[in-house]
Structures are given as C-alpha cells and as structure tokens.
Design a protein around this motif. Structure first.
Motif, PDB file in Angstrom:
ATOM      1  N   ALA A  27     -23.993 105.811 -15.996  1.00  0.00           N
ATOM      2  CA  ALA A  27     -24.421 105.550 -17.379  1.00  0.00           C
ATOM      3  C   ALA A  27     -23.381 104.708 -18.113  1.00  0.00           C
ATOM      4  O   ALA A  27     -22.230 104.599 -17.676  1.00  0.00           O
ATOM      5  CB  ALA A  27     -24.628 106.871 -18.115  1.00  0.00           C
ATOM      6  N   ASN A  28     -23.808 104.127 -19.202  1.00  0.00           N
ATOM      7  CA  ASN A  28     -23.001 103.298 -20.111  1.00  0.00           C
ATOM      8  C   ASN A  28     -22.810 101.876 -19.572  1.00  0.00           C
ATOM      9  O   ASN A  28     -22.978 100.910 -20.287  1.00  0.00           O
ATOM     10  CB  ASN A  28     -21.634 103.910 -20.422  1.00  0.00           C
ATOM     11  CG  ASN A  28     -21.722 105.298 -21.032  1.00  0.00           C
ATOM     12  OD1 ASN A  28     -22.700 105.615 -21.692  1.00  0.00           O
ATOM     13  ND2 ASN A  28     -20.699 106.114 -20.813  1.00  0.00           N
ATOM     14  N   PHE A  33     -23.193 102.491 -24.347  1.00  0.00           N
ATOM     15  CA  PHE A  33     -22.973 103.935 -24.503  1.00  0.00           C
ATOM     16  C   PHE A  33     -24.272 104.662 -24.844  1.00  0.00           C
ATOM     17  O   PHE A  33     -24.962 104.305 -25.811  1.00  0.00           O
ATOM     18  CB  PHE A  33     -21.932 104.168 -25.606  1.00  0.00           C
ATOM     19  CG  PHE A  33     -21.549 105.610 -25.790  1.00  0.00           C
ATOM     20  CD1 PHE A  33     -20.825 106.281 -24.816  1.00  0.00           C
ATOM     21  CD2 PHE A  33     -21.914 106.297 -26.930  1.00  0.00           C
ATOM     22  CE1 PHE A  33     -20.465 107.611 -24.986  1.00  0.00           C
ATOM     23  CE2 PHE A  33     -21.559 107.627 -27.110  1.00  0.00           C
ATOM     24  CZ  PHE A  33     -20.837 108.289 -26.125  1.00  0.00           C
ATOM     25  N   ASP A  34     -24.598 105.675 -24.045  1.00  0.00           N
ATOM     26  CA  ASP A  34     -25.797 106.515 -24.240  1.00  0.00           C
ATOM     27  C   ASP A  34     -27.102 105.729 -24.159  1.00  0.00           C
ATOM     28  O   ASP A  34     -28.148 106.217 -24.609  1.00  0.00           O
ATOM     29  CB  ASP A  34     -25.746 107.281 -25.581  1.00  0.00           C
ATOM     30  CG  ASP A  34     -24.879 108.549 -25.490  1.00  0.00           C
ATOM     31  OD1 ASP A  34     -24.313 108.832 -24.419  1.00  0.00           O
ATOM     32  OD2 ASP A  34     -24.769 109.263 -26.509  1.00  0.00           O
ATOM     33  N   HIS A 147     -28.692 113.446 -23.731  1.00  0.00           N
ATOM     34  CA  HIS A 147     -28.722 111.991 -23.893  1.00  0.00           C
ATOM     35  C   HIS A 147     -29.544 111.430 -22.737  1.00  0.00           C
ATOM     36  O   HIS A 147     -29.564 112.002 -21.642  1.00  0.00           O
ATOM     37  CB  HIS A 147     -27.299 111.394 -23.912  1.00  0.00           C
ATOM     38  CG  HIS A 147     -26.415 111.949 -22.850  1.00  0.00           C
ATOM     39  ND1 HIS A 147     -26.295 111.386 -21.607  1.00  0.00           N
ATOM     40  CD2 HIS A 147     -25.627 113.045 -22.817  1.00  0.00           C
ATOM     41  CE1 HIS A 147     -25.459 112.103 -20.871  1.00  0.00           C
ATOM     42  NE2 HIS A 147     -25.039 113.120 -21.582  1.00  0.00           N
ATOM     43  N   ASP A 149     -29.432 108.463 -20.994  1.00  0.00           N
ATOM     44  CA  ASP A 149     -29.004 107.317 -20.183  1.00  0.00           C
ATOM     45  C   ASP A 149     -28.792 107.637 -18.710  1.00  0.00           C
ATOM     46  O   ASP A 149     -28.802 106.709 -17.884  1.00  0.00           O
ATOM     47  CB  ASP A 149     -27.760 106.648 -20.781  1.00  0.00           C
ATOM     48  CG  ASP A 149     -26.662 107.624 -21.147  1.00  0.00           C
ATOM     49  OD1 ASP A 149     -26.937 108.820 -21.338  1.00  0.00           O
ATOM     50  OD2 ASP A 149     -25.507 107.181 -21.245  1.00  0.00           O
ATOM     51  N   ASN A 150     -28.614 108.895 -18.316  1.00  0.00           N
ATOM     52  CA  ASN A 150     -28.605 109.245 -16.896  1.00  0.00           C
ATOM     53  C   ASN A 150     -30.000 109.631 -16.398  1.00  0.00           C
ATOM     54  O   ASN A 150     -30.404 109.238 -15.296  1.00  0.00           O
ATOM     55  CB  ASN A 150     -27.656 110.419 -16.604  1.00  0.00           C
ATOM     56  CG  ASN A 150     -26.196 110.040 -16.666  1.00  0.00           C
ATOM     57  OD1 ASN A 150     -25.499 110.413 -17.606  1.00  0.00           O
ATOM     58  ND2 ASN A 150     -25.719 109.297 -15.688  1.00  0.00           N
ATOM     59  N   THR A 193     -17.828 116.324 -19.030  1.00  0.00           N
ATOM     60  CA  THR A 193     -18.553 115.409 -19.923  1.00  0.00           C
ATOM     61  C   THR A 193     -18.414 115.843 -21.375  1.00  0.00           C
ATOM     62  O   THR A 193     -18.255 115.005 -22.277  1.00  0.00           O
ATOM     63  CB  THR A 193     -20.046 115.342 -19.526  1.00  0.00           C
ATOM     64  OG1 THR A 193     -20.133 114.823 -18.196  1.00  0.00           O
ATOM     65  CG2 THR A 193     -20.837 114.430 -20.456  1.00  0.00           C
ATOM     66  N   ARG A 197     -17.008 113.557 -24.282  1.00  0.00           N
ATOM     67  CA  ARG A 197     -17.805 113.232 -25.472  1.00  0.00           C
ATOM     68  C   ARG A 197     -17.047 113.569 -26.753  1.00  0.00           C
ATOM     69  O   ARG A 197     -17.161 112.882 -27.765  1.00  0.00           O
ATOM     70  CB  ARG A 197     -19.166 113.943 -25.439  1.00  0.00           C
ATOM     71  CG  ARG A 197     -20.086 113.383 -24.383  1.00  0.00           C
ATOM     72  CD  ARG A 197     -21.469 113.978 -24.424  1.00  0.00           C
ATOM     73  NE  ARG A 197     -22.337 113.393 -25.442  1.00  0.00           N
ATOM     74  CZ  ARG A 197     -22.934 112.224 -25.360  1.00  0.00           C
ATOM     75  NH1 ARG A 197     -22.749 111.453 -24.305  1.00  0.00           N
ATOM     76  NH2 ARG A 197     -23.713 111.792 -26.325  1.00  0.00           N
ATOM     77  N   ARG A 243     -11.148 107.752 -24.294  1.00  0.00           N
ATOM     78  CA  ARG A 243     -11.206 108.816 -23.304  1.00  0.00           C
ATOM     79  C   ARG A 243     -10.101 108.684 -22.255  1.00  0.00           C
ATOM     80  O   ARG A 243      -9.912 109.580 -21.422  1.00  0.00           O
ATOM     81  CB  ARG A 243     -12.556 108.776 -22.603  1.00  0.00           C
ATOM     82  CG  ARG A 243     -13.700 109.125 -23.519  1.00  0.00           C
ATOM     83  CD  ARG A 243     -15.038 108.775 -22.897  1.00  0.00           C
ATOM     84  NE  ARG A 243     -16.119 109.532 -23.500  1.00  0.00           N
ATOM     85  CZ  ARG A 243     -17.385 109.456 -23.110  1.00  0.00           C
ATOM     86  NH1 ARG A 243     -17.730 108.629 -22.135  1.00  0.00           N
ATOM     87  NH2 ARG A 243     -18.304 110.195 -23.691  1.00  0.00           N
TER      88      ARG A 243
HETATM   89  N1  HSE Z   1     -23.376 108.410 -22.089  1.00  0.00           N
HETATM   90  C1  HSE Z   1     -22.783 109.633 -21.620  1.00  0.00           C
HETATM   91  C2  HSE Z   1     -21.341 109.676 -22.024  1.00  0.00           C
HETATM   92  C3  HSE Z   1     -22.906 109.694 -20.130  1.00  0.00           C
HETATM   93  O1  HSE Z   1     -20.638 108.700 -21.808  1.00  0.00           O
HETATM   94  O2  HSE Z   1     -20.907 110.687 -22.576  1.00  0.00           O
HETATM   95  C4  HSE Z   1     -22.412 110.982 -19.564  1.00  0.00           C
HETATM   96  O3  HSE Z   1     -22.808 111.038 -18.217  1.00  0.00           O
END
Ligand code: HSE
Length: 320
Positions: A27-28, A33-34, A147, A149-150, A193, A197, A243
């Motif tokens: 994802a991303n 993002f998301d 979310h 995106d996955n 995660t 986040r 992060r």
């Molecule tokens: N879009 C999410 C994140 C993906 O980056 O927190 C988490 O798998």
C-alpha cells in the motif's frame, strides 16, 4: 468473481467447501497514502468448510503459524462472521485451514489478506443464497481493516486507487505497464501498523500536501504508461520520514536506493522496502546496492504484479 457452486454436499458432511487464494499487497507506493495499492505474487490459500453445527476447527501453516489465534478471535473467522452478521444469516460451524505465504507484520498486507480471505470465504459459502457484489466486498473488508488501500488490491488485483465515497469505499483497478518489475526487501523484524499510523502527523504543511498530490497523480501515469517517471513519482512527504524513527534500517535502505536512482518506498506501514524497477536488470542492480549499503539481512523477493486478486473455488473445482 462469481464462485462456482457444487451440486452435491461434501462427503464429510460439510454443507459446502470453498478454497480462496488472496495475494500480498503493497500500500501507499510512496505518495499514495491510504489510497494506492498493488497486488503482488505471494499468496495465502485458505480452505473452509461450513457445517450445520457450532464447531470451529482452525489450523494454520506457513507464515504466522506459531502466533495466529485458532479461536473465534482469528481475523479470518471474524471477517467471515462480519459478513454473516451483515447479511443477517446465522454463522455456520466452520473448519478452516490457512496456508499463509504472505509474511506477517512486514507491510505486505497480511491483515488485509486475512480480512479479504474471510470476506471471500463468506461470499463462497453464501453463494446462491446471498449474492455479494464487489462494492459490498470492499465495504465489508474496509470496515474491518480501517483503510481500503490493501484490501482493494487483495480483492481485485492489479494497481488500485481506493477512495472513500459518500456511501462507502470505492475503487478503480488499473493494469500496470508490463515494464514494471516489483522487488521487495523483507527484514527479519516486524512493525506494528497501529504504531506506524500514530507516527504520521494529522496535519501537514500545504506545500507537502501539494507535493504528494502531484506525485500521486504522476505515479498513476508512471505505473500505467511511463515507467521512466517512477523515481520522481514515488517521492513522499506525508508519512515515510515521520515513521523512520521506528524503523531506521528501512528508511536508510529506501534513501540509499533512491540516491542510486531506484524507485524505492516503504511498503505499506513498513518495515519492508518495495522497489518499482523498470526490468529484471534493474532489480538485480538494486539487490547489489542493498547488499553493499546495509548490514541488515534482507530477503529479496522478485515478484510479479498479481492481476487477478482474490479467487474463490468450490469443491467442484470451478475457479473464478
Ligand atoms: N496506508 C496504510 C498505512 C497501509 O500506511 O498506514 C498499512 O498497511
């Protein structure tokens, strides 16, 4: 994705048996993002049988086998139960076996794969009684995952753009340019995660927002038409650097690869690193760079883009 339904009950007394295969996802993809996600050629394969009783027999092999719960808290089972509750049907007894290929806690969509597998198992077990459409699958999966995106690429394959509409999550699936060759570096350590986040800021400077809007738009063009733009198109200012303190080895590898011209990003919430290479030779050179710049052991996986997404087969062996 219509399951094929067998005509005869299973010999072992099961009401129905289905086998579901779900891909890993990243994802991303840097700026998206998301929103953006890519299905990759590593798979979880789960076989589930329904029974007219209260049994719950779960077995797990492969990734996460020693840590995944085998009771009603199991994420696949919770996802199946979520669908049954949503459609107002009684949860059947279940026998479930999961053969997990997707690494756990590495930013490759293992929880999205588990949720998507559960949703597809429920779809297969309910087929003929309740018909679930793609938008139902995405809504149910997003309710559990938080979310889209996955779960969007896990369910539908390819490159997906997912967004929250007025009435729930929606997606657009795109086919990736054949020149795009994904490479994933997977470390031995994991990343939570929810911790990742919590590290991404709730507010960002407008110029950073504009930076990501431009790169996300460009990334769709790069991945579908113009792979030569992937380095610029994968730049991010919304989440990766924030992060990095929780996964310094990951950020170091991303920066080292990008400095050498590779389109490297944190995969999902990390700690794996995804490289969107423009061919097999580029992937090989990226592995050489990674070997040279880090002492961290990384497992390098040369993968394909999965174009099918999650599939459902019943015991009659029809495949969709
Ligand atoms: N879009 C999410 C994140 C993906 O980056 O927190 C988490 O798998």
């Amino acid at each position: 994705m219509e399951p094929v339904v067998g005509d005869t009950p299973d010999v072992d007394g099961a009401l129905r048996t289905v086998t579901v295969t779900v891909p890993a996802t990243s994802a991303n993809l840097g700026p998206g993002f998301d929103t953006l996600g890519l299905a990759l050629s590593i798979y979880d394969t789960l076989t589930a049988s329904s029974f007219d009783d209260d049994r719950l027999d779960i077995s797990v092999s492969g990734s996460g086998a020693d840590s995944i719960p085998t009771d009603a808290t199991n994420l696949v089972v919770r996802s199946i139960a979520h669908v049954y509750e949503d459609v107002g049907r009684r949860m059947p007894g279940l026998r479930l076996h999961a053969l997990n290929g997707v690494p756990h806690g590495r930013g490759l969509g293992s929880s999205g794969a588990a949720v998507s597998a559960g949703i597809l198992i429920a779809k297969g077990l309910l087929a003929g009684d309740v018909d679930l459409e793609d938008h139902d699958l995405l809504r149910l999966a997003t309710e559990l995952e938080g979310h889209p995106d996955n779960v969007a690429p896990a369910l539908f394959g390819g490159l997906t753009i997912a967004w929250m509409g007025d009435h729930g999550p929606l997606h657009k699936k795109l086919l990736v340019h054949r020149g795009v060759a994904p490479l994933v570096f997977v470390p031995g350590f994991t990343m939570s995660t929810s911790l990742a986040r919590s590290l991404a800021p709730l507010q960002v400077p407008r110029e950073d927002a504009v930076f990501n809007v431009s790169r996300s738009a460009l990334l769709v063009a790069a991945l579908t038409q113009s792979p030569e733009l992937m380095l610029d198109a994968t730049a991010d200012r919304l989440h990766q650097a924030y992060r990095g303190a929780a996964m310094p080895e990951t950020l170091r590898l991303v920066q080292a690869l990008r400095a050498e011209g590779f389109a490297a990003v944190v995969s999902g919430a990390g700690p794996s690193v995804l490289v969107l290479a423009d061919g097999p030779g580029t992937r090989k050179r990226a592995v050489d760079v990674a070997d040279a710049v880090t002492d961290t052991p990384w497992d390098a996986h040369m993968l394909a883009v999965d174009v099918r997404g999650g599939t459902i087969r019943d015991r009659a062996e029809g495949s969709t």
